[in-house]
Design a protein around this motif. Sequence first.
Motif, PDB file in Angstrom:
ATOM      1  N   GLU A  31      12.578   1.687  14.300  1.00  0.00           N
ATOM      2  CA  GLU A  31      13.122   1.275  12.996  1.00  0.00           C
ATOM      3  C   GLU A  31      12.961   2.415  11.972  1.00  0.00           C
ATOM      4  OE1 GLU A  31      11.031  -0.344  14.951  1.00  0.00           O
ATOM      5  OE2 GLU A  31      11.073  -2.506  14.634  1.00  0.00           O
ATOM      6  N   PHE A  32      11.813   3.060  12.012  1.00  0.00           N
ATOM      7  CA  PHE A  32      11.570   4.164  11.077  1.00  0.00           C
ATOM      8  C   PHE A  32      12.551   5.302  11.344  1.00  0.00           C
ATOM      9  CE2 PHE A  32       9.438   8.286  10.312  1.00  0.00           C
ATOM     10  CZ  PHE A  32       9.268   8.211   8.938  1.00  0.00           C
ATOM     11  N   ALA A  33      12.709   5.640  12.631  1.00  0.00           N
ATOM     12  CA  ALA A  33      13.601   6.758  12.980  1.00  0.00           C
ATOM     13  C   ALA A  33      15.028   6.462  12.551  1.00  0.00           C
ATOM     14  CB  ALA A  33      13.526   7.022  14.487  1.00  0.00           C
ATOM     15  N   ALA A  34      15.442   5.222  12.718  1.00  0.00           N
ATOM     16  CA  ALA A  34      16.813   4.861  12.318  1.00  0.00           C
ATOM     17  C   ALA A  34      16.976   5.016  10.813  1.00  0.00           C
ATOM     18  CB  ALA A  34      17.106   3.435  12.755  1.00  0.00           C
ATOM     19  N   GLN A  35      15.932   4.600  10.089  1.00  0.00           N
ATOM     20  CA  GLN A  35      16.013   4.644   8.629  1.00  0.00           C
ATOM     21  C   GLN A  35      15.928   6.076   8.118  1.00  0.00           C
ATOM     22  OE1 GLN A  35      14.290   1.148   6.385  1.00  0.00           O
ATOM     23  NE2 GLN A  35      12.882   2.767   5.776  1.00  0.00           N
ATOM     24  N   VAL A  36      15.071   6.878   8.751  1.00  0.00           N
ATOM     25  CA  VAL A  36      14.825   8.223   8.243  1.00  0.00           C
ATOM     26  C   VAL A  36      16.010   9.154   8.504  1.00  0.00           C
ATOM     27  CG1 VAL A  36      13.731   9.476  10.169  1.00  0.00           C
ATOM     28  CG2 VAL A  36      12.820   9.724   7.843  1.00  0.00           C
ATOM     29  N   ALA A  37      16.887   8.704   9.371  1.00  0.00           N
ATOM     30  CA  ALA A  37      18.079   9.526   9.646  1.00  0.00           C
ATOM     31  C   ALA A  37      18.897   9.747   8.378  1.00  0.00           C
ATOM     32  CB  ALA A  37      18.917   8.857  10.725  1.00  0.00           C
ATOM     33  N   GLU A  38      18.779   8.805   7.455  1.00  0.00           N
ATOM     34  CA  GLU A  38      19.536   8.940   6.185  1.00  0.00           C
ATOM     35  C   GLU A  38      18.970  10.037   5.298  1.00  0.00           C
ATOM     36  OE1 GLU A  38      19.659   5.322   3.893  1.00  0.00           O
ATOM     37  OE2 GLU A  38      19.484   4.119   5.715  1.00  0.00           O
TER      38      GLU A  38
END
Lengths: 734, 209
Positions: free
Chosen positions: A292-299
Amino acid sequence: MQEKEALMRCNPTRRTFLKGTAATAALAAVGTCSVTAWQAERAEAAGAKTQGASLCNGCSSKCGLVATTLDGRLWTVEGMEAHPYSKGTLCGRGHGTAQWAYSDGRLTQPMKRAEDGSFAPISWDDAFAEIGAKVQEILAEAGPEALAIVQDPRPSGKYYSKRFMNALGSANVYTHAAACNLSKESGIQEATGASNYSVDFPNTKMVVFIGRSYGDGIRPSSVKSLAGAADKGARVVIVDPRLNNTGIFATDWVPIKPGTDIALLLGIANVLVANDLYDHEFVEQFTVGFPEFAAQVAEYTPAWAEGVCDVPADTIVELAEALAAAAPACAIEPSWRAAFGCAYQNSFETARVVCAVNALLGCWGQKGGALITSSPKVGDVDPAKFPEVPKPTAKRVGDAEFPLALSGTGTNLAVLNGCNDGTVQGVFFYNSNAVQGYAQPAKWREALAKAKLVVTIDVQMSETALASDYVLPECTVLERMELPEFIGGKKHYVALRTPVIDRVHPETKSCDEIFVGLAEACGVGQYFPFTVEELADAQLATVGTSLDAVREAGIVELADPGFQFGTPAFKTPTEKFQFTSAKVAEAGLNPVIGYVPRLVEPAAGEFSLIGGKQGIHSHTMTLNLEALNAISREYQLERLWMAASDAAELGIADGDTVELSSSEASGRVAVKVTERLKPGVLFLPTHYGSTSPYLTRAQGFGLNMMDFIPLHLEPAVGSTMSQEVAVTVRKVED
Amino acid sequence: MQKRANYVRALGALFALWGADYPAAYEEARAGAIEGLSVPAVPSAPVRRRLENEVLTLGSLAATLPVESLYKPWASASGGDGGEPAQFGAARNLLLGDSAQHMRVLYDGLELDVPPAYEAMPDHVALLTEVACLYAEAGNGEAVRDLVADHLDWLDAYEEALAARLAALEARPLPGAQHHDELAAALAHGCELAGALTRAIHDLSQSLR
């Protein structure tokens, strides 16, 4: 009153003060011992010199010190070699506060406020009796949950204040943290299960400071550790709108827009994830919520981060790559108050992002990385001698509204709100100048005026004391004994604050004496049937030492806690490092570590206002001390810092007086024009602007930053958001 | 000498805390006044109360105490036995400085005890002037001269400190007008007392030449 009675008893008929018959022969003897003769004689004589170990109170660090006295007078103080915080050095505050015992600015007897707002001396007996009666009245009318205490923890204070309040049936015990490190510690707690960590400086290759400056305080040992790392070639990066006084050790200064450190850190996290530079083994084995963090941090690309924090994307990429190359012997330093202890709406989240970057680097517990160490645990003491206090039934005021506040501290601003809505009617302050430093002073004064009882225990007439009904004078640090101070880390220690000089003013009392007196007056004296020495000895016995042993040495190393490098046990609900937190979700915030903007964005023509400590002061506490105040005045340390380019644009020269204004206040102060500050930012030292007429050296010198800050609390945490403000500045022409 | 020393003592005593009995102390001072020297007026009860509670009490609002240590360096250079000097020996505004230590030596020699209220300030002007008077009673003019020279040479600085307090008060008036006015009057009266005492001590010194 007691003083007057004592004087009147001397010899009222002859109106003399000195007791005794006066030796006639001595009076008549030709010649006397003049001062000059006495000084010359004393210079040759061997005075009664003694040494005693104690703990400093110049700040909250409680460094070890060794005091030398000559004929009972304090002669010198120096840092204790064996103490892990002082390591043989005492800082300027330590030397300055050592003078407190003899200061002309301290309280010497209890004071009571009259109807006209003035204060007059009152005896201890009367003060205790009146306070006790008022407490009973509040208990009868509103219950124990209407009582609260706020304290800046000290060895005895944190024990006695909690015991006193709990004995009365109230759980409303708060520390100063909401105006210090509450957001940072609460954020670290949610991510790691520990409220703090340290950097392994002896082995580190790279460390990034977010706003914190060892060079501006607090511990001598911190400066020595950093200096050692710098000497060994570690890369030291300072992220701060201001080139602070740690700059001497730094390899990089990254000037950043205030309140946007979170964007820089997320940009670094983005690079580590996107470029596959993170520690897969750590992330997979020891964390939850990474997908979840990795998906969010992609932004949060470096380009995005640059747009928010004004640090070039290339710099962000370079820092991320350098950290990855140094990993795991690197870390983002945990900070303290600085930029995200209590400063912004995103401070809690910034602390979580700091932890997340360290997690991506796999540096938790590693040599040169971020270390979570243990603290000594005091065992149970004999309940027959030290009776257990029943746990209060009502929850602490503020905990429901601010569920993410660290349980050990709570948010003291709940007391301010509680006074305003009538929930809290009786407030005690110990070693705390909440009114001047924890939120906007006018709001505190307004709230406390609504309380039925306000009592302050302090050594001087602070702004909080001025807003109180009763002020109870504590003796100063080198005159008092306190409970043992337990020190954690790679090694465990216990140290002790012991009196090294006699009390200068007999009408002052130590913390334990004051709380026992209050407890007896309030009808809960049965929970205090012991002396501080007895309790100290009992506590020390549970860790394998004794009062005599610690008193003799000043500090004793306890059993080896067995520290070893390696991934620590994360004491979170999931027993892993948490990229996501159920508790944060329950508080209504994004459970995944991510981005939160600052609350107040300066508009065109407005500035961000940041604050910070100076190495010679501890918040407002030390301002009135003769020596430390003199240094402030000599070097004009109260000045407002302004970037040279901004000053040129506004026609302001170094030393000019300007008017600083926010939505809350205006004030005038001299300007320091400097290249050491990012344009668009103003820096104001956070110590100055005392309004207490009792603090004659401090009153009216400089500005108090909190006057300019709107009263608003960080959501779910309750910190004071001490830098969420936009200000304007103009040159004063007259 | 004795009459002059008595007057000095009576004026010094006005810096002590008398509570409601203060008129008698003034009466004694006025009765013993020396011709040609100023005689302090008796203040009103509210003004005297402000003076005692808010000027002459340590830790109070406008605390400005007539204690010698506060107006002199705290400790001489040597720590005795060739030791290092006191770390803040040059500092002022600290109690129990060298002057206080020296006075304790004198009190011990004279077999006089300092009352508990003065433990932190054995060099308070009320005590210093009393010792001067005791020496005078014993006919020891040299001792009076030494005491005046050593320990009563700072009253100008004290008067200036009171005046500075008054100026600071006027610059930042208190919120309550009555409180402000009474405290201002108390500080002004303190200046008057300090001035009268300074002149009386000067007169005593002159008489001993």
